[in-house]
Design a protein around this motif. Structure first.
Motif, PDB file in Angstrom:
ATOM      1  N   PHE A   1       0.915  -0.978   0.015  1.00 18.36           N
ATOM      2  CA  PHE A   1      -0.034  -0.066   0.088  1.00 18.36           C
ATOM      3  C   PHE A   1       0.660   1.201  -0.263  1.00 18.36           C
ATOM      4  O   PHE A   1       1.883   1.302   0.625  1.00 18.36           O
ATOM      5  N   VAL A   2       0.520   2.059  -0.673  1.00 17.06           N
ATOM      6  CA  VAL A   2       1.060   3.543  -0.804  1.00 17.06           C
ATOM      7  C   VAL A   2       0.129   4.635  -0.890  1.00 17.06           C
ATOM      8  O   VAL A   2      -0.883   4.581  -1.318  1.00 17.06           O
ATOM      9  N   ASP A   3       0.489   5.827  -0.223  1.00 14.24           N
ATOM     10  CA  ASP A   3      -0.520   6.716  -0.274  1.00 14.24           C
ATOM     11  C   ASP A   3       0.495   8.307  -0.585  1.00 14.24           C
ATOM     12  O   ASP A   3       1.570   8.217  -0.433  1.00 14.24           O
ATOM     13  N   THR A   4      -0.229   9.203  -0.695  1.00 17.11           N
ATOM     14  CA  THR A   4       0.476  10.407  -1.073  1.00 17.11           C
ATOM     15  C   THR A   4       1.318  11.137   0.073  1.00 17.11           C
ATOM     16  O   THR A   4       1.798  12.067  -0.046  1.00 17.11           O
ATOM     17  N   SER A   5       1.141  10.471   1.251  1.00 17.48           N
ATOM     18  CA  SER A   5       2.104  11.108   2.353  1.00 17.48           C
ATOM     19  C   SER A   5       3.473  10.724   2.119  1.00 17.48           C
ATOM     20  O   SER A   5       4.359  11.230   2.755  1.00 17.48           O
ATOM     21  N   LEU A   6       3.750   9.826   1.317  1.00 17.94           N
ATOM     22  CA  LEU A   6       5.150   9.581   0.828  1.00 17.94           C
ATOM     23  C   LEU A   6       5.913  10.511  -0.200  1.00 17.94           C
ATOM     24  O   LEU A   6       5.072  11.361  -0.550  1.00 17.94           O
ATOM     25  N   ASP A   7       6.905  10.559  -0.247  1.00 22.19           N
ATOM     26  CA  ASP A   7       7.831  11.174  -1.061  1.00 22.19           C
ATOM     27  C   ASP A   7       7.127  10.958  -2.533  1.00 22.19           C
ATOM     28  O   ASP A   7       6.681   9.743  -2.949  1.00 22.19           O
ATOM     29  N   ALA A   8       6.651  11.854  -3.273  1.00 19.31           N
ATOM     30  CA  ALA A   8       6.412  11.732  -4.574  1.00 19.31           C
ATOM     31  C   ALA A   8       6.700  10.597  -5.763  1.00 19.31           C
ATOM     32  O   ALA A   8       5.929   9.906  -5.983  1.00 19.31           O
ATOM     33  N   ALA A   9       8.326  10.738  -5.476  1.00 17.28           N
ATOM     34  CA  ALA A   9       8.746   9.753  -6.289  1.00 17.28           C
ATOM     35  C   ALA A   9       8.334   8.165  -5.783  1.00 17.28           C
ATOM     36  O   ALA A   9       8.212   7.186  -6.502  1.00 17.28           O
ATOM     37  N   VAL A  10       8.558   7.983  -4.454  1.00 18.83           N
ATOM     38  CA  VAL A  10       8.400   6.842  -4.045  1.00 18.83           C
ATOM     39  C   VAL A  10       6.837   6.444  -4.373  1.00 18.83           C
ATOM     40  O   VAL A  10       6.379   5.173  -4.547  1.00 18.83           O
ATOM     41  N   PHE A  11       5.870   7.234  -4.155  1.00 18.45           N
ATOM     42  CA  PHE A  11       4.434   7.129  -4.409  1.00 18.45           C
ATOM     43  C   PHE A  11       4.307   6.491  -5.889  1.00 18.45           C
ATOM     44  O   PHE A  11       3.465   5.645  -6.083  1.00 18.45           O
ATOM     45  N   SER A  12       5.039   7.477  -6.760  1.00 16.05           N
ATOM     46  CA  SER A  12       4.594   6.835  -8.240  1.00 16.05           C
ATOM     47  C   SER A  12       5.154   5.600  -8.468  1.00 16.05           C
ATOM     48  O   SER A  12       4.683   4.765  -9.089  1.00 16.05           O
ATOM     49  N   LYS A  13       6.503   5.367  -8.034  1.00 16.99           N
ATOM     50  CA  LYS A  13       7.156   4.052  -8.218  1.00 16.99           C
ATOM     51  C   LYS A  13       6.318   2.830  -7.430  1.00 16.99           C
ATOM     52  O   LYS A  13       5.927   1.697  -8.082  1.00 16.99           O
ATOM     53  N   GLY A  14       5.827   3.255  -6.258  1.00 19.56           N
ATOM     54  CA  GLY A  14       4.923   2.197  -5.683  1.00 19.56           C
ATOM     55  C   GLY A  14       3.811   2.115  -6.479  1.00 19.56           C
ATOM     56  O   GLY A  14       3.065   0.906  -6.605  1.00 19.56           O
ATOM     57  N   ALA A  15       3.027   3.214  -6.920  1.00 19.58           N
ATOM     58  CA  ALA A  15       1.637   2.879  -7.620  1.00 19.58           C
ATOM     59  C   ALA A  15       2.042   2.015  -8.904  1.00 19.58           C
ATOM     60  O   ALA A  15       1.064   1.116  -9.178  1.00 19.58           O
ATOM     61  N   GLU A  16       2.965   2.264  -9.471  1.00 15.74           N
ATOM     62  CA  GLU A  16       3.336   1.465 -10.710  1.00 15.74           C
ATOM     63  C   GLU A  16       3.482  -0.050 -10.431  1.00 15.74           C
ATOM     64  O   GLU A  16       3.036  -0.797 -11.047  1.00 15.74           O
ATOM     65  N   PHE A  17       4.267  -0.390  -9.513  1.00 15.21           N
ATOM     66  CA  PHE A  17       4.656  -1.574  -9.147  1.00 15.21           C
ATOM     67  C   PHE A  17       3.343  -2.327  -8.680  1.00 15.21           C
ATOM     68  O   PHE A  17       3.014  -3.403  -9.211  1.00 15.21           O
ATOM     69  N   ILE A  18       2.541  -1.622  -7.912  1.00 11.32           N
ATOM     70  CA  ILE A  18       1.120  -2.144  -7.474  1.00 11.32           C
ATOM     71  C   ILE A  18       0.188  -2.505  -8.453  1.00 11.32           C
ATOM     72  O   ILE A  18      -0.135  -3.741  -8.832  1.00 11.32           O
ATOM     73  N   LEU A  19       0.016  -1.864  -9.695  1.00  9.22           N
ATOM     74  CA  LEU A  19      -0.686  -2.043 -10.923  1.00  9.22           C
ATOM     75  C   LEU A  19       0.135  -3.281 -11.547  1.00  9.22           C
ATOM     76  O   LEU A  19      -0.591  -4.072 -12.003  1.00  9.22           O
ATOM     77  N   ARG A  20       1.539  -3.377 -11.582  1.00  9.78           N
ATOM     78  CA  ARG A  20       2.189  -4.323 -12.368  1.00  9.78           C
ATOM     79  C   ARG A  20       1.954  -5.529 -11.740  1.00  9.78           C
ATOM     80  O   ARG A  20       1.751  -6.782 -12.311  1.00  9.78           O
ATOM     81  N   LEU A  21       2.204  -5.684 -10.505  1.00 10.33           N
ATOM     82  CA  LEU A  21       1.682  -6.873  -9.722  1.00 10.33           C
ATOM     83  C   LEU A  21       0.531  -7.404  -9.778  1.00 10.33           C
ATOM     84  O   LEU A  21       0.323  -8.460  -9.973  1.00 10.33           O
ATOM     85  N   HIS A  22      -0.500  -6.503  -9.672  1.00  2.62           N
ATOM     86  CA  HIS A  22      -1.913  -6.697  -9.772  1.00  2.62           C
ATOM     87  C   HIS A  22      -2.009  -7.680 -11.313  1.00  2.62           C
ATOM     88  O   HIS A  22      -2.692  -8.651 -11.253  1.00  2.62           O
ATOM     89  N   GLU A  23      -1.553  -7.091 -12.398  1.00  2.00           N
ATOM     90  CA  GLU A  23      -1.520  -7.520 -13.496  1.00  2.00           C
ATOM     91  C   GLU A  23      -1.091  -8.635 -13.652  1.00  2.00           C
ATOM     92  O   GLU A  23      -1.410  -9.674 -14.366  1.00  2.00           O
ATOM     93  N   ILE A  24      -0.061  -8.901 -12.854  1.00  2.00           N
ATOM     94  CA  ILE A  24       0.974 -10.338 -13.131  1.00  2.00           C
ATOM     95  C   ILE A  24      -0.015 -11.312 -12.240  1.00  2.00           C
ATOM     96  O   ILE A  24      -0.225 -12.522 -12.875  1.00  2.00           O
ATOM     97  N   LEU A  25      -0.599 -10.949 -11.123  1.00  2.00           N
ATOM     98  CA  LEU A  25      -1.288 -12.034 -10.469  1.00  2.00           C
ATOM     99  C   LEU A  25      -2.382 -12.396 -10.857  1.00  2.00           C
ATOM    100  O   LEU A  25      -2.923 -13.509 -10.585  1.00  2.00           O
ATOM    101  N   VAL A  26      -3.383 -11.547 -11.706  1.00  2.00           N
ATOM    102  CA  VAL A  26      -4.449 -12.053 -12.244  1.00  2.00           C
ATOM    103  C   VAL A  26      -4.258 -12.545 -13.592  1.00  2.00           C
ATOM    104  O   VAL A  26      -5.375 -12.893 -14.387  1.00  2.00           O
ATOM    105  N   GLY A  27      -2.958 -12.727 -14.151  1.00  2.00           N
ATOM    106  CA  GLY A  27      -2.737 -13.225 -15.019  1.00  2.00           C
ATOM    107  C   GLY A  27      -2.526 -12.563 -16.485  1.00  2.00           C
ATOM    108  O   GLY A  27      -2.015 -13.276 -17.409  1.00  2.00           O
ATOM    109  N   ALA A  28      -2.738 -11.394 -16.605  1.00  2.00           N
ATOM    110  CA  ALA A  28      -2.768 -10.643 -17.715  1.00  2.00           C
ATOM    111  C   ALA A  28      -1.108 -10.498 -17.959  1.00  2.00           C
ATOM    112  O   ALA A  28      -0.740 -10.088 -19.180  1.00  2.00           O
ATOM    113  N   GLY A  29      -0.391 -10.438 -17.306  1.00  2.00           N
ATOM    114  CA  GLY A  29       1.154 -10.201 -17.214  1.00  2.00           C
ATOM    115  C   GLY A  29       1.928 -11.498 -17.551  1.00  2.00           C
ATOM    116  O   GLY A  29       3.089 -11.276 -17.683  1.00  2.00           O
ATOM    117  N   ARG A  30       1.382 -12.599 -17.359  1.00  2.00           N
ATOM    118  CA  ARG A  30       2.122 -13.955 -17.597  1.00  2.00           C
ATOM    119  C   ARG A  30       1.970 -14.428 -18.920  1.00  2.00           C
ATOM    120  O   ARG A  30       1.113 -14.272 -19.755  1.00  2.00           O
TER     121      ARG A  30
END
Length: 189
Positions: A160-189
């Protein structure tokens, strides 16, 4: 075909400690047999306790078959001068199920509609966390042994990430979470 992000991952870890982060060596050792990284997220944190401030880092690395969760922080439990403890948990992707994605957006104000937090939750159920503690009663003067009680909870994963984090950390975290979700639901495999 996905690009291997291993070198980027290790480079980002090394940047945390001027080119020689001990955690980078621990991560490299942990990923030695599975070095093809599809996605990663490095989350540095500053921790405060009663008498000190120290840096901690949690990393997530996704390979074709596993999710590695790496936690590294300073401990004074076994050595008064402190030591770096790094743990690596490896979860087979096939065990992660019941995947949920949460997006939180502001409703009003200048940032209405913008993403203010994002998280992914997955259950793996491979083991249980069990907390046991002494049972007791309401009587503070009671000296009887009431046995023990236990509380069992299935293990799960939350990133979980939110905007209380440094903007770069939030952006990288959001990108990772979306990619992880994509992989876990099978779209990324």
């Amino acid at each position: 075909m996905n690009a291997n992000r291993y070198e980027d991952f290790i480079s980002e870890l090394n940047e945390l400690d001027d080119g020689d982060a001990p955690v980078a060596r621990d991560v490299a050792a942990a990923l030695k047999s599975d070095p093809e990284i599809l996605a990663y997220f490095v989350r540095p944190q500053t921790l405060f306790d009663s008498d000190s401030v120290y840096e901690s880092v949690t990393c997530y690395a996704v390979t074709d078959s596993s999710l590695h969760v790496i936690s590294s922080d300073v401990s004074y439990e076994f050595a008064p001068e402190g030591e770096l403890l790094t743990s690596v948990r490896t979860l087979p992707l096939s065990m992660l199920r019941d995947v949920q994605l949460l997006r939180r957006r502001s409703l009003q104000g200048p940032h209405a509609g913008e993403l203010s937090a994002i998280g992914v939750h997955a259950v793996w159920g491979g083991s249980w966390l069990i907390d046991s503690f002494p049972a007791g009663c309401e009587d503070p003067s009671c000296t009887l042994d009431h046995g023990s009680m236990a509380h069992a909870v299935a293990e799960d994963l939350d990133v979980f990430v939110d905007t209380s984090l440094d903007a770069a950390v939030f952006s990288k975290g959001a990108e990772f979470i979306l990619r992880l979700h994509e992989i876990l639901v099978g779209a990324g495999r």
